[in-house]
Design a protein around this motif. Structure first.
Motif, PDB file in Angstrom:
ATOM      1  N   LYS A 129      31.813  20.792  20.630  1.00 39.43           N
ATOM      2  CA  LYS A 129      31.443  20.945  22.040  1.00 39.43           C
ATOM      3  C   LYS A 129      30.085  20.309  22.315  1.00 39.43           C
ATOM      4  CE  LYS A 129      31.890  24.378  25.688  1.00 39.43           C
ATOM      5  NZ  LYS A 129      32.331  25.769  25.986  1.00 39.43           N
ATOM      6  N   ARG A 130      29.140  20.517  21.399  1.00 40.11           N
ATOM      7  CA  ARG A 130      27.811  19.921  21.566  1.00 40.11           C
ATOM      8  C   ARG A 130      27.879  18.396  21.524  1.00 40.11           C
ATOM      9  NH1 ARG A 130      23.611  22.625  17.545  1.00 40.11           N
ATOM     10  NH2 ARG A 130      22.382  20.898  18.362  1.00 40.11           N
ATOM     11  N   LEU A 131      28.673  17.853  20.623  1.00 39.51           N
ATOM     12  CA  LEU A 131      28.804  16.394  20.525  1.00 39.51           C
ATOM     13  C   LEU A 131      29.433  15.816  21.791  1.00 39.51           C
ATOM     14  CD1 LEU A 131      29.975  15.881  16.828  1.00 39.51           C
ATOM     15  CD2 LEU A 131      27.789  15.208  17.842  1.00 39.51           C
ATOM     16  N   ILE A 132      30.436  16.519  22.309  1.00 38.59           N
ATOM     17  CA  ILE A 132      31.083  16.057  23.538  1.00 38.59           C
ATOM     18  C   ILE A 132      30.089  16.067  24.689  1.00 38.59           C
ATOM     19  CG2 ILE A 132      32.766  16.717  25.311  1.00 38.59           C
ATOM     20  CD1 ILE A 132      34.672  17.527  23.064  1.00 38.59           C
ATOM     21  N   GLU A 133      29.328  17.161  24.815  1.00 39.63           N
ATOM     22  CA  GLU A 133      28.354  17.265  25.902  1.00 39.63           C
ATOM     23  C   GLU A 133      27.311  16.155  25.819  1.00 39.63           C
ATOM     24  OE1 GLU A 133      26.891  21.185  25.295  1.00 39.63           O
ATOM     25  OE2 GLU A 133      28.546  22.157  26.379  1.00 39.63           O
ATOM     26  N   ALA A 161      44.701  18.168  28.635  1.00 40.13           N
ATOM     27  CA  ALA A 161      43.804  17.113  28.154  1.00 40.13           C
ATOM     28  C   ALA A 161      42.433  17.194  28.821  1.00 40.13           C
ATOM     29  CB  ALA A 161      44.428  15.741  28.395  1.00 40.13           C
ATOM     30  N   ILE A 162      42.411  17.465  30.114  1.00 40.62           N
ATOM     31  CA  ILE A 162      41.143  17.553  30.846  1.00 40.62           C
ATOM     32  C   ILE A 162      40.295  18.705  30.321  1.00 40.62           C
ATOM     33  CG2 ILE A 162      40.149  18.158  33.094  1.00 40.62           C
ATOM     34  CD1 ILE A 162      42.403  16.508  34.379  1.00 40.62           C
ATOM     35  N   GLU A 163      40.932  19.834  30.056  1.00 39.59           N
ATOM     36  CA  GLU A 163      40.177  20.985  29.527  1.00 39.59           C
ATOM     37  C   GLU A 163      39.700  20.712  28.096  1.00 39.59           C
ATOM     38  OE1 GLU A 163      39.257  23.301  31.451  1.00 39.59           O
ATOM     39  OE2 GLU A 163      40.516  22.670  33.121  1.00 39.59           O
ATOM     40  N   ALA A 164      40.556  20.081  27.279  1.00 41.20           N
ATOM     41  CA  ALA A 164      40.172  19.752  25.906  1.00 41.20           C
ATOM     42  C   ALA A 164      39.003  18.773  25.900  1.00 41.20           C
ATOM     43  CB  ALA A 164      41.355  19.161  25.154  1.00 41.20           C
ATOM     44  N   ALA A 165      38.990  17.854  26.862  1.00 38.70           N
ATOM     45  CA  ALA A 165      37.926  16.858  26.958  1.00 38.70           C
ATOM     46  C   ALA A 165      36.589  17.487  27.341  1.00 38.70           C
ATOM     47  CB  ALA A 165      38.298  15.775  27.968  1.00 38.70           C
ATOM     48  N   LYS A 166      36.638  18.718  27.842  1.00 42.74           N
ATOM     49  CA  LYS A 166      35.402  19.446  28.157  1.00 42.74           C
ATOM     50  C   LYS A 166      34.840  20.138  26.918  1.00 42.74           C
ATOM     51  CE  LYS A 166      36.972  20.603  32.862  1.00 42.74           C
ATOM     52  NZ  LYS A 166      37.402  21.736  33.737  1.00 42.74           N
ATOM     53  N   GLY A 167      35.637  20.132  25.834  1.00 43.34           N
ATOM     54  CA  GLY A 167      35.199  20.785  24.615  1.00 43.34           C
ATOM     55  C   GLY A 167      35.756  22.182  24.439  1.00 43.34           C
ATOM     56  N   GLY A 196      46.900   7.263  22.451  1.00 42.44           N
ATOM     57  CA  GLY A 196      46.491   6.552  21.245  1.00 42.44           C
ATOM     58  C   GLY A 196      45.151   7.016  20.695  1.00 42.44           C
ATOM     59  N   VAL A 197      44.854   8.325  20.817  1.00 48.97           N
ATOM     60  CA  VAL A 197      43.603   8.857  20.285  1.00 48.97           C
ATOM     61  C   VAL A 197      43.885   9.704  19.047  1.00 48.97           C
ATOM     62  CG1 VAL A 197      42.514   8.860  22.546  1.00 48.97           C
ATOM     63  CG2 VAL A 197      43.651  10.925  21.755  1.00 48.97           C
ATOM     64  N   LYS A 198      42.837   9.904  18.237  1.00 52.67           N
ATOM     65  CA  LYS A 198      43.018  10.586  16.961  1.00 52.67           C
ATOM     66  C   LYS A 198      42.460  12.007  16.947  1.00 52.67           C
ATOM     67  CE  LYS A 198      42.830   6.229  14.398  1.00 52.67           C
ATOM     68  NZ  LYS A 198      42.087   5.439  13.389  1.00 52.67           N
ATOM     69  N   ASP A 199      41.509  12.298  17.835  1.00 55.52           N
ATOM     70  CA  ASP A 199      40.920  13.632  17.828  1.00 55.52           C
ATOM     71  C   ASP A 199      40.335  13.948  19.201  1.00 55.52           C
ATOM     72  OD1 ASP A 199      38.359  12.355  17.913  1.00 55.52           O
ATOM     73  OD2 ASP A 199      38.437  12.120  15.740  1.00 55.52           O
ATOM     74  N   ARG A 200      39.786  15.154  19.333  1.00 50.72           N
ATOM     75  CA  ARG A 200      39.281  15.631  20.621  1.00 50.72           C
ATOM     76  C   ARG A 200      38.046  14.865  21.103  1.00 50.72           C
ATOM     77  NH1 ARG A 200      40.617  21.391  21.993  1.00 50.72           N
ATOM     78  NH2 ARG A 200      42.392  21.944  20.705  1.00 50.72           N
ATOM     79  N   LEU A 201      37.178  14.486  20.170  1.00 48.43           N
ATOM     80  CA  LEU A 201      35.987  13.755  20.571  1.00 48.43           C
ATOM     81  C   LEU A 201      36.373  12.419  21.191  1.00 48.43           C
ATOM     82  CD1 LEU A 201      32.947  13.534  20.736  1.00 48.43           C
ATOM     83  CD2 LEU A 201      32.925  12.669  18.384  1.00 48.43           C
ATOM     84  N   GLN A 202      37.314  11.723  20.576  1.00 49.99           N
ATOM     85  CA  GLN A 202      37.789  10.447  21.113  1.00 49.99           C
ATOM     86  C   GLN A 202      38.451  10.650  22.479  1.00 49.99           C
ATOM     87  OE1 GLN A 202      40.317   8.308  18.408  1.00 49.99           O
ATOM     88  NE2 GLN A 202      40.272   6.440  19.619  1.00 49.99           N
ATOM     89  N   LEU A 203      39.189  11.750  22.621  1.00 43.45           N
ATOM     90  CA  LEU A 203      39.824  12.080  23.900  1.00 43.45           C
ATOM     91  C   LEU A 203      38.758  12.290  24.966  1.00 43.45           C
ATOM     92  CD1 LEU A 203      42.491  12.917  25.433  1.00 43.45           C
ATOM     93  CD2 LEU A 203      41.883  15.259  24.836  1.00 43.45           C
ATOM     94  N   ALA A 204      37.706  13.038  24.624  1.00 51.01           N
ATOM     95  CA  ALA A 204      36.643  13.318  25.584  1.00 51.01           C
ATOM     96  C   ALA A 204      35.956  12.050  26.032  1.00 51.01           C
ATOM     97  CB  ALA A 204      35.624  14.271  24.954  1.00 51.01           C
ATOM     98  N   LEU A 205      35.684  11.138  25.091  1.00 49.30           N
ATOM     99  CA  LEU A 205      35.020   9.876  25.456  1.00 49.30           C
ATOM    100  C   LEU A 205      35.919   9.010  26.317  1.00 49.30           C
ATOM    101  CD1 LEU A 205      33.358   9.016  22.014  1.00 49.30           C
ATOM    102  CD2 LEU A 205      32.283   9.990  24.054  1.00 49.30           C
ATOM    103  N   MET A 206      37.217   9.054  26.050  1.00 48.85           N
ATOM    104  CA  MET A 206      38.151   8.235  26.811  1.00 48.85           C
ATOM    105  C   MET A 206      38.293   8.724  28.266  1.00 48.85           C
ATOM    106  SD  MET A 206      42.105   7.281  25.867  1.00 48.85           S
ATOM    107  CE  MET A 206      41.643   6.126  24.573  1.00 48.85           C
ATOM    108  N   LEU A 207      38.269  10.041  28.426  1.00 51.34           N
ATOM    109  CA  LEU A 207      38.503  10.603  29.765  1.00 51.34           C
ATOM    110  C   LEU A 207      37.227  10.889  30.539  1.00 51.34           C
ATOM    111  CD1 LEU A 207      41.457  13.072  29.060  1.00 51.34           C
ATOM    112  CD2 LEU A 207      41.531  10.674  29.774  1.00 51.34           C
ATOM    113  N   ASN A 208      36.069  10.541  29.962  1.00 53.75           N
ATOM    114  CA  ASN A 208      34.801  10.754  30.654  1.00 53.75           C
ATOM    115  C   ASN A 208      34.542   9.631  31.652  1.00 53.75           C
ATOM    116  OD1 ASN A 208      32.131  11.806  31.164  1.00 53.75           O
ATOM    117  ND2 ASN A 208      31.362  10.092  29.955  1.00 53.75           N
ATOM    118  N   LYS A 209      34.271  10.015  32.877  1.00 47.91           N
ATOM    119  CA  LYS A 209      33.990   9.030  33.917  1.00 47.91           C
ATOM    120  C   LYS A 209      32.505   8.710  33.980  1.00 47.91           C
ATOM    121  CE  LYS A 209      37.704  10.720  36.936  1.00 47.91           C
ATOM    122  NZ  LYS A 209      38.021  11.308  38.257  1.00 47.91           N
ATOM    123  N   LYS A 210      32.179   7.469  34.305  1.00 48.52           N
ATOM    124  CA  LYS A 210      30.774   7.075  34.474  1.00 48.52           C
ATOM    125  C   LYS A 210      30.202   7.767  35.709  1.00 48.52           C
ATOM    126  CE  LYS A 210      30.954   2.512  32.307  1.00 48.52           C
ATOM    127  NZ  LYS A 210      30.844   1.068  32.504  1.00 48.52           N
TER     128      LYS A 210
END
Length: 210
Positions: A129-133, A161-167, A196-210
């Motif tokens: 969660k800290r890494l995602i934040e 997916a959206i909730e998982a991307a929040k950590g 095509g992602v391998k873990d939650r951190l990759q999912l979070a980075l993919m779904l994070n908007k600028k």
């Protein structure tokens, strides 16, 4: 994949056996390679679960290095009696692909194995969660790309997916969406596959908007 638990305990913990009935146990953490007798054909499909107790913390990098010298294609998960953020990063830096509590439930151990088998990294929930934040503050995709990615998912997969991307953990997602943890896992697995992602951190980075 053959599971090998490296621990000074006299026998496998019940949760380890329940998760992997055919698992092997070896005693010496620092001499895993020399003490383990395994058919060479297994060498590219081994998962080492390194059980580290509080008195062995300093030997973690050496233990990981010892395994990787003998079995460079093996995957390593560190199991700690008292997990800590610093040790998690130390384990990953040394070459481990996962880090978890030594007495995790069998279902979690199986999930860890699934994630690392597909090339993902498994971290403790709080550190993840800290890494995602931290990561989402530093990077992001265009809103249009994020929407395109979410468009590949079903409505329920998108919610999960959206909730998982929040950590959020599977249990937290299940509570928020009022579904079972099993359903959460199923939707996440499908989402990983579709995106095509391998873990939650990759999912979070993919779904994070600028």
């Amino acid at each position: 994949m053959q599971d090998i638990f490296v621990s000074t305990l006299p026998k496998l913990v019940s949760s380890w056996v329940e998760a992997f009935p055919d698992a092997l146990l070896i005693q010496d953490v620092l001499e895993a390679g020399s003490n383990l007798e395994i058919v060479s054909s297994y060498s590219a499909a081994l998962v080492f679960w390194l059980h580290i107790n509080d008195s062995q913390n300093g030997s973690l990098p050496a233990a990981i290095a010892s395994v990787l010298r003998s079995y460079p294609d093996a995957k390593i998960v560190v199991l700690a009696n008292t997990p800590g953020h610093a040790e998690t990063l130390q384990a990953l830096s040394a070459g481990a692909m996962g880090y978890a509590h030594a007495y995790s439930a069998p279902e979690m151990l199986k999930e860890i194995k699934t994630v690392i088998h597909h090339g993902g990294i498994w971290l403790g929930h709080q550190l993840l969660k800290r890494l995602i934040e931290t990561s989402v503050k530093l990077t992001g995709n265009s809103p249009e790309l994020v929407e395109e990615l979410l468009g590949r998912l079903t409505s329920r997969e998108k919610e999960v997916a959206i909730e998982a991307a929040k950590g959020m953990s599977n249990k937290e997602i299940a509570r928020v969406l009022q579904i079972t943890e099993r359903t959460v896992k199923a939707h996440l697995a499908k989402s990983f596959e579709r995106l095509g992602v391998k873990d939650r951190l990759q999912l979070a980075l993919m779904l994070n908007k600028k």
